[in-house]
Design a protein around this motif. Structure first.
Motif, mmCIF file in Angstrom:
data_model
loop_
_atom_site.group_PDB
_atom_site.id
_atom_site.type_symbol
_atom_site.label_atom_id
_atom_site.label_comp_id
_atom_site.label_asym_id
_atom_site.label_seq_id
_atom_site.Cartn_x
_atom_site.Cartn_y
_atom_site.Cartn_z
ATOM 1 N N LYS A 404 0.939 -1.183 0.008
ATOM 2 C CA LYS A 404 -0.061 0.027 -0.042
ATOM 3 C C LYS A 404 0.757 1.212 -0.164
ATOM 4 N N GLY A 405 1.843 1.199 0.673
ATOM 5 C CA GLY A 405 2.937 2.297 0.778
ATOM 6 C C GLY A 405 3.666 2.143 2.216
ATOM 7 N N TYR A 406 4.581 3.268 2.447
ATOM 8 C CA TYR A 406 5.308 3.139 3.595
ATOM 9 C C TYR A 406 4.224 4.097 4.565
ATOM 10 N N TYR A 407 4.389 3.472 5.961
ATOM 11 C CA TYR A 407 3.568 3.716 7.200
ATOM 12 C C TYR A 407 3.965 5.146 7.445
ATOM 13 N N LYS A 408 3.078 6.357 7.502
ATOM 14 C CA LYS A 408 3.303 7.433 7.964
ATOM 15 C C LYS A 408 4.459 8.307 7.263
ATOM 16 N N ASN A 409 4.704 7.838 5.968
ATOM 17 C CA ASN A 409 5.761 8.356 5.134
ATOM 18 C C ASN A 409 5.072 8.694 3.755
ATOM 19 N N PRO A 410 4.346 9.556 3.455
ATOM 20 C CA PRO A 410 3.915 9.792 2.156
ATOM 21 C C PRO A 410 4.749 10.256 1.050
ATOM 22 N N ARG A 411 6.000 11.105 1.561
ATOM 23 C CA ARG A 411 6.800 11.353 0.813
ATOM 24 C C ARG A 411 7.580 10.269 0.031
ATOM 25 N N ALA A 412 7.813 9.357 0.880
ATOM 26 C CA ALA A 412 8.753 8.304 0.573
ATOM 27 C C ALA A 412 7.759 7.336 -0.333
ATOM 28 N N ASN A 414 5.602 8.269 -2.159
ATOM 29 C CA ASN A 414 5.165 8.989 -3.610
ATOM 30 C C ASN A 414 6.525 8.851 -4.228
ATOM 31 N N GLU A 415 7.494 8.771 -3.845
ATOM 32 C CA GLU A 415 8.851 8.803 -4.617
ATOM 33 C C GLU A 415 8.999 7.256 -5.111
ATOM 34 N N ALA A 416 8.548 6.237 -4.206
ATOM 35 C CA ALA A 416 8.814 4.815 -4.574
ATOM 36 C C ALA A 416 7.678 4.729 -5.779
ATOM 37 N N PHE A 417 6.652 5.235 -5.890
ATOM 38 C CA PHE A 417 5.637 4.934 -6.915
ATOM 39 C C PHE A 417 5.747 5.797 -8.041
ATOM 40 N N ARG A 418 6.721 6.877 -8.056
ATOM 41 C CA ARG A 418 6.762 7.836 -9.461
ATOM 42 C C ARG A 418 6.914 7.298 -10.745
ATOM 43 N N GLY A 419 5.903 7.757 -11.489
ATOM 44 C CA GLY A 419 5.419 7.168 -12.896
ATOM 45 C C GLY A 419 4.719 5.896 -12.817
#
Length: 544
Positions: A404-412, A414-419
């Protein structure tokens, strides 16, 4: 879009749409494989009916203790029956399982307990002291309830300081009505990974992704009904690559292995008829080099998933004559474990031997059935690199079994899912047949015994030594562990320190697998801007 002209009355409803979750596998197995052996842990054998009842007791007891849906329950446990039960019982009360690496240091465990906000922590008695110390330095005011999990067979007796696991289960109801997810996007597990920085990131799994990998794994692993699976992969590592959630779907038996030794593996194969296990190449080396007294004869072929680093050609050549079929897989914590498999092409590769056979079997391969698209791209342009077996790019992944993503880390996140893809950070080439092959791991990651080690974290610790001016850590090839940390240190003028002192200093502050095994004192090579040239150090480490 595929919608018919008139879709009136064709909407989702209870009869035709149910949230996907691996919990359904155990619920089904309880009805269909009721008396079959579900779980073996040394002298303990449990049927599916017994596993389901204990799972229900755990879920019920946690709920009665105030654990509500969405809460985190942590576990610091080896590969034992209670850890398998926790993989079912924690989500069965709607909670999120956070299995923590048993090799971590006090500071990291403390950070994880704080960041994940664990309400309860299940702790094997062997690791109780470390967890108690970690809780002392937690920032949270409300500390988690400690549930001690003694292991009498292993010689770890209850301390008497905490509620025990069996006492907790005794509080539960074996008929507890499980709290199943309403939305398959609900969170199932929280797993921490160091990634490319020293601070752990919390990777969140959803029920849908875990369910789908349990569907893809049996296809990739050539499983039929009633396999016998040995838990070599730690249950804290990508939830055992989600394999314990897979077994009930095929009526399989999960065989626990607390201490990973050649004797334990051979005994499990001979005595329990183990047909499948996963593990790093160090496990293969262990089996190849086992003492004669530790070996056991067996008649069947054992299917092995190996990941972390390609096995050495000599190891592969030796073990495939011993009754093991090796399949290289590749993935990350962010992909629930394996995302690709090196599907062996008999018609093209069947006649290959030695180095040639090892070379093709070492490829990371193609997407598993539960993944959508895995390829190699230019990380900046997001364009496909030529599939010529030479051009380099970054492995990009897209599919339902991506976090789903990194917990409490939306910046990381978004970067991981770029493009529109998950960026693995791993550099690879792609062959004309689309098979992916890693050319170099993300530059600063060291893979030791299947565990990721952040060089940045290790360097940060070494920089705290009063004699150290600059530090750089790279991977050094190791026969046993695959790779180990090798530290290059530039000392302050007039300072003096020994290799042994540096290693001891690091060992006090880092988990054992993160501690440098080699230390070299030298002036570090730098660019004109002062950046340390790690590629030069990698060359030097290779020559040590």
């Amino acid at each position: 879009m595929g919608w018919m002209k008139d879709e009136t009355g064709l909407e989702k409803r209870a009869a035709n749409y149910v949230a996907l979750t691996p919990l359904s596998h155990l619920a089904r197995a309880n009805r269909i494989f009721t008396d079959r052996t579900a779980l073996v842990d040394r002298g303990t054998r449990r049927s599916y009916a017994e596993l389901h009842a204990r799972t229900s007791r755990l879920a019920s007891a946690l709920a009665a203790r105030g654990v509500t849906p969405g809460d985190v329950v942590a576990a610091v446990l080896p590969n034992t029956a209670p850890h398998v039960e926790a993989h079912w019982g924690v989500p069965a009360c709607g909670a999120v399982l956070n299995s923590i690496n048993i090799r971590l240091d006090i500071g990291t465990i403390s950070y994880i307990l704080d960041h994940g906000e664990a309400k309860v922590v299940l702790v094997d008695t062997q690791f109780l002291g470390v967890v108690e110390e970690a809780m002392k330095v937690q920032e949270a005011e409300d500390l988690p309830l400690v549930v001690e999990v003694p292991d009498e067979e292993a010689g770890y007796h209850a301390s008497g300081r905490h509620l025990t696991y069996e006492q907790l289960l005794a509080e539960g109801d074996p008929e507890f009505d499980w709290i199943m997810p309403v939305d398959e996007w609900e969170s199932l597990a929280l797993n921490y990974t160091s990634g490319t920085t020293g601070r752990p990131k919390g990777v969140v799994y959803h029920h849908r992704g875990a369910y789908l990998i349990t569907m893809g794994t049996p296809i990739s692993w050539r499983m039929t009904l009633y396999p016998s699976y040995l838990t070599i992969v730690p249950l804290f590592h990508c939830n055992n690559w989600c394999h314990v959630w897979t077994m009930p779907a095929v009526g399989g038996t999960t065989v626990c292995c607390r201490d990973i030794t050649a004797k334990a593996i051979y005994d499990a194969i001979a005595d329990e008829g183990v047909t499948h296990f996963g593990g790093a190449p160090i496990v293969l080396n262990m089996l190849v080099n086992a003492k004669e007294a530790d070996r056991r004869a067996f008649e069947h072929v054992v299917e092995v998933f190996t990941a972390g680093a390609p096995p050495a050609p000599a190891t592969l050549a030796a073990i495939e004559t011993m009754g093991f079929n090796i399949t290289q897989v590749y993935g990350l914590t962010e992909t629930y474990g394996p995302a690709t498999e090196c599907t062996f092409k008999d018609e093209e590769w069947g006649a290959l031997t030695g180095e040639d056979r090892a070379a093709v079997k070492a490829r990371q391969g193609v997407p598993m059935p539960n993944m959508d698209h895995i390829t190699v791209m230019d990380a900046e342009t997001m364009e496909q690199v030529p599939m010529d077996g030479a051009a380099l790019g970054e492995i990009m992944m897209r599919g339902n079994s991506v976090m789903k993503g990194y917990y409490k880390n939306p910046r990381a996140t978004n970067e991981a899912f770029r493009g529109g893809y998950f960026h693995s950070g791993d550099i690879a080439k792609q062959h004309p047949d689309t098979y992916v092959q890693i050319a170099d791991r993300a530059k600063d990651i060291i893979i030791s015994g299947g565990e990721n080690v952040s060089s940045v974290e290790v360097e940060g610790v070494l920089m705290h030594h009063p004699a150290v001016l600059l530090s750089a850590v790279v991977a050094k090839q190791d026969e046993k562990w695959g790779e180990v940390p090798c530290a290059f240190l530039e000392l302050k003028e007039g300072a003096s320190v020994t290799e042994e002192e540096i290693i001891a200093f690091a060992r006090q502050r880092l988990a054992g697998f993160k501690t440098p095994k080699h230390v070299v004192f030298t002036e570090l090579p730098k660019t004109s801007t002062g950046k340390i040239q790690k590629f030069e150090l990698r060359k030097a480490a290779a020559e040590l």
